[in-house]
Write an enzyme that holds these catalytic residues in place. Sequence first.
Site, short mmCIF file in Angstrom:
data_model
loop_
_atom_site.label_atom_id
_atom_site.label_comp_id
_atom_site.label_asym_id
_atom_site.label_seq_id
_atom_site.Cartn_x
_atom_site.Cartn_y
_atom_site.Cartn_z
N ARG A 164 0.88 -1.03 0.10
CA ARG A 164 -0.07 0.00 -0.08
C ARG A 164 0.91 1.48 -0.21
O ARG A 164 2.00 1.28 0.37
CB ARG A 164 -1.16 0.05 1.18
CG ARG A 164 -2.01 -1.19 1.36
CD ARG A 164 -2.93 -0.87 2.44
NE ARG A 164 -4.10 -1.75 2.47
CZ ARG A 164 -4.06 -3.02 3.00
NH1 ARG A 164 -3.02 -3.44 3.65
NH2 ARG A 164 -5.19 -3.67 2.83
N LYS A 191 -2.04 -1.24 7.67
CA LYS A 191 -3.53 -0.87 7.60
C LYS A 191 -4.00 -1.68 8.97
O LYS A 191 -4.95 -1.09 9.68
CB LYS A 191 -4.38 -1.00 6.59
CG LYS A 191 -5.59 -0.96 6.44
CD LYS A 191 -6.57 -1.08 5.41
CE LYS A 191 -8.01 -0.87 5.24
NZ LYS A 191 -8.63 -1.03 4.11
N HIS A 267 -3.03 1.48 -5.74
CA HIS A 267 -4.02 0.37 -5.41
C HIS A 267 -4.09 -0.49 -6.72
O HIS A 267 -4.33 -1.51 -6.47
CB HIS A 267 -5.27 0.87 -4.79
CG HIS A 267 -5.59 0.15 -3.26
ND1 HIS A 267 -4.65 0.37 -2.32
CD2 HIS A 267 -6.52 -0.68 -3.04
CE1 HIS A 267 -5.27 -0.27 -1.44
NE2 HIS A 267 -6.34 -0.97 -1.86
N ARG A 270 -1.62 -3.10 -6.84
CA ARG A 270 -1.88 -3.98 -5.84
C ARG A 270 -3.19 -4.88 -6.23
O ARG A 270 -2.84 -6.18 -6.05
CB ARG A 270 -2.44 -3.28 -4.20
CG ARG A 270 -2.73 -4.29 -3.31
CD ARG A 270 -2.87 -3.40 -2.03
NE ARG A 270 -3.50 -4.22 -0.74
CZ ARG A 270 -2.66 -4.74 -0.20
NH1 ARG A 270 -1.44 -4.85 0.08
NH2 ARG A 270 -3.20 -5.38 1.12
N HIS A 294 -3.08 -9.67 4.74
CA HIS A 294 -4.69 -9.74 5.15
C HIS A 294 -4.80 -10.62 6.33
O HIS A 294 -3.96 -11.67 6.72
CB HIS A 294 -5.38 -10.39 3.78
CG HIS A 294 -5.83 -9.75 2.82
ND1 HIS A 294 -6.21 -10.18 1.58
CD2 HIS A 294 -5.59 -8.44 2.60
CE1 HIS A 294 -6.10 -8.94 0.82
NE2 HIS A 294 -5.92 -8.06 1.47
N TYR A 303 -10.31 -11.34 -4.65
CA TYR A 303 -9.56 -11.23 -5.83
C TYR A 303 -9.67 -12.41 -7.04
O TYR A 303 -9.21 -12.28 -7.82
CB TYR A 303 -7.89 -11.06 -5.79
CG TYR A 303 -7.62 -9.67 -4.54
CD1 TYR A 303 -7.54 -8.68 -5.55
CD2 TYR A 303 -7.75 -9.69 -3.39
CE1 TYR A 303 -7.11 -7.33 -4.94
CE2 TYR A 303 -7.49 -8.60 -2.78
CZ TYR A 303 -7.16 -7.37 -3.57
OH TYR A 303 -7.14 -6.23 -2.83
#
Length: 320
Positions: A164, A191, A267, A270, A294, A303
């Site tokens: 990120r 995050k 992003h 990503r 994650h 995804y």
Amino acid sequence: MDDFSFGLLTEQYFYSKSLRPATEWSYQKVVRSFEGFTSFNPTKIDHLMVLKWCHSVLNDKNCATRTWNNKVAHMRALFNFGIKQGLLPQAENPFNGAVVRPGTKKKKTLTQTQMDAMYRLMEQHLDAETGRGNSSMFNGRRNALLPAWFWLTVMDVFRYTAIRQNQLLHIRLSDINLEERWIDLNLEGAKNHREHRVPIVSSLYPSLEELVRKGGEAGMELGDQIFNVGWFDLVRKSKYPEVMNEYPLRAFFRRLSRECKFTVTPHRFRHTVATHMMKSPERNLYAVKKLLGHVSITSTLEYIDESVDSLRDILETELM
């Protein structure tokens, strides 16, 4: 209590938490948005007022449901704190039950053609910058794409690590290990407030090695932020002597998008990496989960994007 303001509520909330500056800024932004809708102070807010704001955000301002839900999450946290601490008189949080179910959107990715176009453009800027190409590309005005070698390295990092924007800005010189080929991503930029490590692949190694070398030549120390254009651009050295914020990054991607005539963001790099790898979820699911950092496998499963061609093949096999 009638004079209890949103400013006081957010101030006390911030004192009780250990939030990053960017997180505090996002809370303040949402609160300003709500204050622009109503002049009522926090003690007067009820669920009907929240629903009216929802209607305004989604219909009058035509914002996405995800934008609204982000506002709700921030405001609900503030009101939960205020009610629990006895700062607000409401028996129940007026923002409870205000989340709107978002539609599922396909992740925005970059095609190979787009990837080739943006790298071709940046190589042209690099050639012009070093005197090997068309110098007419420079008109004497400040160019957010320069120095081109630095921004090419930024692109490479996003392309080959899927990190990120905030993680990139928190990488220090000491976080890059060229010998063992990994980058440490510290919790300040994460995050989910978790550290993790991403590998340096062979395609990324040369540009990262050059960045580390030039950083050392510029006098950079191990604890310094390595992705700081101020180290390599004398014009911006005075503006970013120690830490570069997100604004040069945003300016770079705005200019790149304008010149390429399609949208490029960190992003989208990503999403591109994750979507490509998840074409083989049975092999890459846990690798992608680890790469993206994650906590939940559910986030990684988003995804999976079955193409029409692969769906056709499955139907042909199963139904015919």
